[in-house]
Design a protein around this motif. Structure first.
Motif, PDB file in Angstrom:
ATOM      1  N   GLU A  64      14.570  54.027  72.959  1.00  0.00           N
ATOM      2  CA  GLU A  64      15.978  53.657  72.965  1.00  0.00           C
ATOM      3  C   GLU A  64      16.881  54.520  72.094  1.00  0.00           C
ATOM      4  OE1 GLU A  64      13.532  52.171  71.492  1.00  0.00           O
ATOM      5  OE2 GLU A  64      14.107  51.712  69.447  1.00  0.00           O
ATOM      6  N   SER A  65      16.302  55.234  71.124  1.00  0.00           N
ATOM      7  CA  SER A  65      17.168  55.910  70.148  1.00  0.00           C
ATOM      8  C   SER A  65      16.575  57.245  69.694  1.00  0.00           C
ATOM      9  CB  SER A  65      17.325  55.018  68.918  1.00  0.00           C
ATOM     10  OG  SER A  65      16.066  54.858  68.275  1.00  0.00           O
ATOM     11  N   TRP A  67      16.019  57.925  66.650  1.00  0.00           N
ATOM     12  CA  TRP A  67      15.020  57.509  65.654  1.00  0.00           C
ATOM     13  C   TRP A  67      13.663  57.306  66.337  1.00  0.00           C
ATOM     14  CZ3 TRP A  67      11.350  54.024  64.489  1.00  0.00           C
ATOM     15  CH2 TRP A  67      10.980  53.860  63.164  1.00  0.00           C
ATOM     16  N   ARG A  68      13.693  56.604  67.472  1.00  0.00           N
ATOM     17  CA  ARG A  68      12.450  56.287  68.175  1.00  0.00           C
ATOM     18  C   ARG A  68      11.764  57.559  68.670  1.00  0.00           C
ATOM     19  NH1 ARG A  68       9.886  52.357  67.047  1.00  0.00           N
ATOM     20  NH2 ARG A  68      11.849  51.233  67.014  1.00  0.00           N
ATOM     21  N   ASP A 142       6.413  50.654  61.792  1.00  0.00           N
ATOM     22  CA  ASP A 142       7.854  50.462  61.908  1.00  0.00           C
ATOM     23  C   ASP A 142       8.252  48.996  61.792  1.00  0.00           C
ATOM     24  OD1 ASP A 142      10.526  50.235  62.805  1.00  0.00           O
ATOM     25  OD2 ASP A 142       9.973  50.591  64.886  1.00  0.00           O
ATOM     26  N   ARG A 143       8.072  48.202  62.824  1.00  0.00           N
ATOM     27  CA  ARG A 143       8.510  46.805  62.778  1.00  0.00           C
ATOM     28  C   ARG A 143       7.349  45.863  62.475  1.00  0.00           C
ATOM     29  NH1 ARG A 143      12.517  46.787  68.094  1.00  0.00           N
ATOM     30  NH2 ARG A 143      13.775  48.554  67.407  1.00  0.00           N
ATOM     31  N   PHE A 161      13.676  46.590  55.651  1.00  0.00           N
ATOM     32  CA  PHE A 161      14.924  46.395  56.415  1.00  0.00           C
ATOM     33  C   PHE A 161      15.940  45.542  55.650  1.00  0.00           C
ATOM     34  CE2 PHE A 161      11.726  46.870  59.967  1.00  0.00           C
ATOM     35  CZ  PHE A 161      12.081  48.173  60.239  1.00  0.00           C
ATOM     36  N   SER A 199      13.747  44.883  62.536  1.00  0.00           N
ATOM     37  CA  SER A 199      14.793  45.726  61.931  1.00  0.00           C
ATOM     38  C   SER A 199      16.153  45.042  62.049  1.00  0.00           C
ATOM     39  CB  SER A 199      14.804  47.128  62.551  1.00  0.00           C
ATOM     40  OG  SER A 199      14.391  47.126  63.883  1.00  0.00           O
ATOM     41  N   ARG A 203      17.972  43.707  58.565  1.00  0.00           N
ATOM     42  CA  ARG A 203      19.259  44.333  58.220  1.00  0.00           C
ATOM     43  C   ARG A 203      20.379  43.307  58.206  1.00  0.00           C
ATOM     44  NH1 ARG A 203      17.966  49.708  61.900  1.00  0.00           N
ATOM     45  NH2 ARG A 203      16.440  50.510  60.411  1.00  0.00           N
ATOM     46  N   PHE A 227      20.440  48.604  69.985  1.00  0.00           N
ATOM     47  CA  PHE A 227      20.101  49.887  69.361  1.00  0.00           C
ATOM     48  C   PHE A 227      20.417  51.085  70.268  1.00  0.00           C
ATOM     49  CE2 PHE A 227      16.819  47.531  66.606  1.00  0.00           C
ATOM     50  CZ  PHE A 227      17.515  47.718  65.418  1.00  0.00           C
ATOM     51  N   ASN A 253      22.275  50.872  63.767  1.00  0.00           N
ATOM     52  CA  ASN A 253      21.592  52.172  63.921  1.00  0.00           C
ATOM     53  C   ASN A 253      22.587  53.243  64.386  1.00  0.00           C
ATOM     54  OD1 ASN A 253      21.785  52.096  66.768  1.00  0.00           O
ATOM     55  ND2 ASN A 253      19.683  52.765  67.062  1.00  0.00           N
ATOM     56  N   ASP A 283      19.946  54.826  59.754  1.00  0.00           N
ATOM     57  CA  ASP A 283      18.940  55.740  60.326  1.00  0.00           C
ATOM     58  C   ASP A 283      18.959  57.099  59.615  1.00  0.00           C
ATOM     59  OD1 ASP A 283      17.712  54.046  62.098  1.00  0.00           O
ATOM     60  OD2 ASP A 283      18.508  54.957  63.927  1.00  0.00           O
ATOM     61  N   CYS A 303      16.645  55.590  57.386  1.00  0.00           N
ATOM     62  CA  CYS A 303      15.442  54.879  57.797  1.00  0.00           C
ATOM     63  C   CYS A 303      14.498  55.972  58.290  1.00  0.00           C
ATOM     64  CB  CYS A 303      15.786  53.886  58.906  1.00  0.00           C
ATOM     65  SG  CYS A 303      14.369  52.928  59.446  1.00  0.00           S
TER      66      CYS A 303
HETATM   67  O1  GYE Z   1      16.613  51.945  63.203  1.00  0.00           O
HETATM   68  C1  GYE Z   1      16.572  52.168  65.524  1.00  0.00           C
HETATM   69  C2  GYE Z   1      15.509  51.872  66.484  1.00  0.00           C
HETATM   70  O2  GYE Z   1      12.973  49.631  64.225  1.00  0.00           O
HETATM   71  C3  GYE Z   1      13.644  50.998  62.443  1.00  0.00           C
HETATM   72  O3  GYE Z   1      14.705  50.892  65.944  1.00  0.00           O
HETATM   73  C4  GYE Z   1      13.595  50.810  63.899  1.00  0.00           C
HETATM   74  C5  GYE Z   1      14.924  50.871  64.577  1.00  0.00           C
HETATM   75  C6  GYE Z   1      15.780  52.076  64.279  1.00  0.00           C
HETATM   76  O4  GYE Z   1      15.608  52.145  67.719  1.00  0.00           O
HETATM   77  O5  GYE Z   1      17.236  53.369  65.736  1.00  0.00           O
END
Ligand code: GYE
Length: 350
Positions: A64-65, A67-68, A142-143, A161, A199, A203, A227, A253, A283, A303
């Motif tokens: 999704e991101s 970061w991922r 991560d989570r 978080f 997360s 947060r 996200f 994020n 992030d 992050c």
């Molecule tokens: O911050 C976000 C993502 O779980 C830390 O998941 C992760 C978060 C991160 O997609 O960008």
């Protein structure tokens, strides 16, 4: 006689065809090799226990991101053949049911370790119990998960978080003081990540624990935006229509932040250090830090997605029969225009 000649002629043609085809095949293989096409392909498939490398099944939650993507790369660069690993990687595309399927498939393949980044916190008890009964250690990356019995996983490698959320709050406290606005009414909106993910939960909890101490911080709205950049934009557009005086956006994020900033600018308002709306993000990806340096994002709470090596350290300890802790936190920083240097930007690979 003529028949015989014809037969031997066609055999001859067949032979030539076989030779040509083989030559073509060898050529294509060499070409592929040269282009590095086979660099990541394992030379033999893993069949239940049939390798002397450490077999790790990794269930990633999605893509999704930014970061991922960086987190996935960190895993793929760590669990390599060169480092003594056999990696079985699965991307669950944001669906818990896909992750459960992946975990079950790792169990039936009798992998040595399961590493997984749970998309949401709850609903894992049964499948983790199955892993435990099969004697396969589970490492969360991560989570986190919310399970009755925490012996269902060995350890979790990730971020604090709640602390990230608190840091967003503390930064805002300081900034308002600096602007002489500590006692003014401040209108805040919050873009939250995937509903039920640790997360998002951490947060939110961290930021609101600081916000609670300020009666003049008025949270106009808080919504889930998954996200992603597209959802961040959509949710922000709605909020801009609904609330006229937004002073601060807290976005959980960077990707949601990018979408939100587009929406804000399109609405004719400005963002950042000299703008109408303060932007707080989480992030610390390269693109977002560039916007911090340009004064468009006020603060970015880092992050760290480079967790592959931390996980491999844990595996090494377990291989050596050592005890590991229940939770490991990765190192993280807080970035503003004052500390995003050229060096920070050039070293950032995600
Ligand atoms: O911050 C976000 C993502 O779980 C830390 O998941 C992760 C978060 C991160 O997609 O960008």
């Amino acid at each position: 006689m003529e028949k015989k000649m014809e037969q031997s002629k066609s055999m001859h043609i067949n032979k030539i065809a076989v030779i040509l085809l083989s030559a073509l095949l060898v050529f294509m293989l060499m070409l592929g090799w040269g282009l590095g096409l086979f660099a990541d392909i394992e030379e033999e498939p893993y069949v239940n226990g049939d390798t002397d490398r450490i077999v790790v099944g990794v269930s990633q939650l999605g893509s999704e991101s930014r970061w991922r993507t960086a987190n996935t790369e960190s895993v793929q660069n760590t669990f390599t053949q060169k480092n003594g690993y056999f990696l079985i990687f699965n991307n669950a595309r944001q669906k818990q049911e896909n992750q459960i399927k992946a975990l079950r498939s790792f169990i039936s393949q009798r992998v040595d370790y399961i590493v997984f980044s749970p998309v949401v916190e709850t609903g894992w008890d049964t499948v983790l119990q199955e892993a435990k009964e099969a004697g396969i250690p589970v490492i969360l990356m991560d989570r986190n998960v919310d399970v009755e019995d925490d012996s269902l996983y060995v350890t979790c490698v990730g971020s604090d978080f709640v602390k990230e959320g608190e840091q967003a709050g503390y930064w805002l406290e300081k900034e308002l003081k600096k602007r002489g606005a500590a006692d003014e009414d401040i209108h805040i909106v919050v873009l939250k990540g995937t509903e039920g993910s640790s997360s998002q939960i951490g947060r939110t909890e961290g930021f609101f624990s600081v916000a609670e101490d300020h009666d003049n911080w008025i949270v106009l709205g808080q919504e889930y935006a998954d996200f992603t950049s597209a959802k961040g934009r959509e949710v922000m557009e709605g909020m801009l229509r609904r609330y006229r005086d937004i002073d601060v956006v807290v976005s959980q994020n960077d990707d949601m932040t990018f979408g939100a900033i587009e929406a804000i600018r399109e609405s004719g308002r400005t963002v950042g250090v000299d703008g109408d709306i303060i932007v707080i993000s989480v992030d610390g990806t390269h693109d977002a830090l560039t916007m911090v340096a340009d004064g468009m994002i006020n603060v970015d709470i880092e992050c760290n997605p480079n967790q592959g090596e931390y996980v491999s350290d844990v595996i090494e300890s377990l291989e050596n029969g050592m005890e590991v802790e229940k939770q490991y936190y990765v190192d993280e920083n807080v970035f503003t225009i004052d500390n995003v240097t050229k060096d920070v930007l050039s070293q950032r690979n995600y």
